[in-house]
Design an enzyme around this catalytic site. Structure first.
Site, mmCIF file in Angstrom:
data_model
loop_
_atom_site.group_PDB
_atom_site.id
_atom_site.type_symbol
_atom_site.label_atom_id
_atom_site.label_comp_id
_atom_site.label_asym_id
_atom_site.label_seq_id
_atom_site.Cartn_x
_atom_site.Cartn_y
_atom_site.Cartn_z
ATOM 1 N N HIS A 16 17.309 -27.143 3.984
ATOM 2 C CA HIS A 16 18.693 -26.982 3.791
ATOM 3 C C HIS A 16 19.555 -28.198 3.500
ATOM 4 C CE1 HIS A 16 19.203 -22.804 5.760
ATOM 5 N NE2 HIS A 16 18.021 -23.226 5.922
ATOM 6 N N ASP A 123 27.008 -24.879 5.875
ATOM 7 C CA ASP A 123 25.489 -23.982 5.854
ATOM 8 C C ASP A 123 25.996 -22.776 6.151
ATOM 9 O OD1 ASP A 123 22.943 -23.141 6.570
ATOM 10 O OD2 ASP A 123 22.495 -24.904 5.381
#
Length: 491
Positions: A16, A123
């Site tokens: 990520h 995110d």
């Protein structure tokens, strides 16, 4: 023209963070209108993420971009299980994010030349911070480090739960098949992401899917030609606009890979590859969280020895902790886990390693096949460099990714799509895949003129074209930046 500042907040896990950092770079490199700040939450989910973020000094970043470490919390102060960990970490970091963004606002008010806050990019798994965007009066976007089919699947599953009152836990180990709009084929329910099947993580999954529907836009690390059906299914006007801007992969030559503690390992690996014929090496790597029991390691070793292909095997040691989730580590001595005499018998054809500079390896002309856990970053890297995959998923949404690659797109061969070795899923046990099954699929993926290899090469060309000027991803990025700039014009 006024300049804009966009604040990225990724989940502090390797795949990520890397994707968010590279996305932030792309934005600032498209011109000087937008600057970016990537805020790194601590503690990270694994040590490799910390090492990577520590390597991101100002000298390694383009002008107009910064990476900022937020204060670290004691690991014991943050829940260590699935969705609870993500939610509690995000909540604990909110005051520090607010403090940082307040300074941006104050600076822009004091100096007309300073960038003005244009929004947040969260995110997929830290959407609990959306109230900060509302507090500062700016829009927020979602950045998905997974694919369009995954985004479509979580929206569909959330609708099944909320609107049709379907008990999703009934799908665990069931033979049911689901019709998911972002997939062409019916999807086996037993391949659902572990966050759907884990009762602790499930509330966070539902919350993320609900919030997705309220964002200004969904930025996805994929490209239109790769996931054409999935992207089209998300562009029906029923959800916020989708921006497919990939493939975004970590660039070769990152300081994280070439640090003083690893430079000799890197040189050794690349020198060995230099000595091998083109497309002759099978690369086996299961990401930063991939590891196996001694029994499974022996089956893999047996398959590699019997198939006779050259190989480069990234072999990691499982965590010994039962009390908490910990990432694998490197073996001090591979002989403690490998069959007796294996290293001696394969000394001419194979190499066993711990840490692996994956991007550089997949980009090397000697690599002809990739046994992978099908993490999304690994998939995009394999596509970009034209290396066919033998799919062996382990956890998270990797089973869905493997299904997509093998069944939907015909860009990979299957070792075992329904394999699951998931530290995040209660009661998950390792099913041993036999050496015969591994050997058969390895031989298939290494065929030099197979249909799959040719299809991967074609998709590789399309992936590079998508990133070029006027390519589909380049155009999507341009539209995203234009939308971000509207936030400044309207404020």
């Amino acid at each position: 023209m006024k300049k804009a500042e966009v604040v990225f907040i990724p989940l502090p896990a390797m795949g990520h963070v890397i994707a968010a950092v590279e996305m932030a770079k792309l934005i600032v490199e498209r011109g000087d209108r937008v600057s970016t700040s990537v805020l790194i939450m601590h503690p990270a989910l694994d040590p490799s993420t910390t090492k990577y973020t520590e390597s991101l000094s100002a000298s390694t970043l383009p002008n107009g971009m910064r990476v900022v470490d937020l204060p670290s919390f004691d690991q014991t102060a943050v829940s260590n299980t699935g969705g609870d960990w993500m939610a509690s970490l995000s909540e604990a970091q909110k005051p520090y994010v607010k403090e940082f963004v307040s300074r941006i606002k104050t600076q822009s008010e004091l100096s007309p030349d300073s960038p003005r806050l244009a929004g947040f990019v969260f995110d997929t798994f830290v959407l609990g911070m959306e109230d900060l965007a509302e507090e500062f009066g700016v829009p927020w976007y979602v950045f998905s480090a997974s694919g369009a089919a995954f985004i479509g699947s979580i929206l569909h599953l959330q609708a099944l739960h909320d609107e049709q009152k379907v008990d999703l836990f009934e799908f665990e180990n069931s033979d049911a098949e689901l019709e998911i709009p972002s997939l062409v084929n019916r999807f086996p329910a037993k391949l659902l992401p572990s966050t759907v099947l884990n009762r602790q993580a499930f509330p966070a999954f539902l919350d993320a899917a609900r919030r997705l529907r309220k964002t200004r836009g969904i930025v996805i690390n994929t490209f239109k030609e790769f996931e054409s059906h999935a992207v089209e299914s998300l562009s029906n006007g029923e959800i916020p606009p989708v921006y497919p801007v990939g493939p975004i992969v970590r660039r070769q030559g990152n300081d994280y890979d070439f640090g003083s503690d690893r430079i000799n390992d890197y040189k050794d690996i690349m020198q060995w590859l230099d000595d091998q014929p083109p497309s002759s090496v099978l690369f086996i790597c299961f990401g930063s969280w991939g590891s196996f029991s001694a029994d499974q390691v022996k089956e893999i070793a047996c398959a590699l020895e019997q198939c006779g292909h050259r190989f480069l095997w990234c072999l990691r040691k499982p965590s010994s902790s039962k009390a908490k989730i910990e990432s694998p580590s490197d073996y001090v001595n591979f002989q403690e886990i490998l069959p007796l005499g294996f290293l001696d018998r394969t000394v001419e054809t194979g190499k066993v390693i711990g840490w692996a500079p994956q991007v550089e390896i997949l980009a090397h002309k000697a690599v002809g096949g990739f046994v992978s856990h099908c993490g999304w970053n690994s998939i995009l890297e394999s596509i970009l460099f034209g290396v066919p995959i033998a799919a062996w998923p382990l956890y998270a949404e990797q089973q869905l990714n493997a299904f997509q690659m093998v069944i939907e797109l015909g860009l990979a061969v299957e070792i075992k799509i329904d394999h699951r070795k998931d530290a995040f899923l209660d009661g998950s046990t390792e099913v041993i895949v036999s050496s015969d099954d591994i050997k058969e699929r390895v031989k298939f993926v290494m065929e030099q003129d197979s249909e799959i290899r040719n299809k991967v090469k074609e998709m590789s060309q399309l992936s590079r074209k998508a990133l070029m000027e006027n390519g589909s991803s380049c155009s999507a990025l341009h539209l995203l930046i234009e939308d971000m700039m509207k936030n400044i014009a309207s404020s």
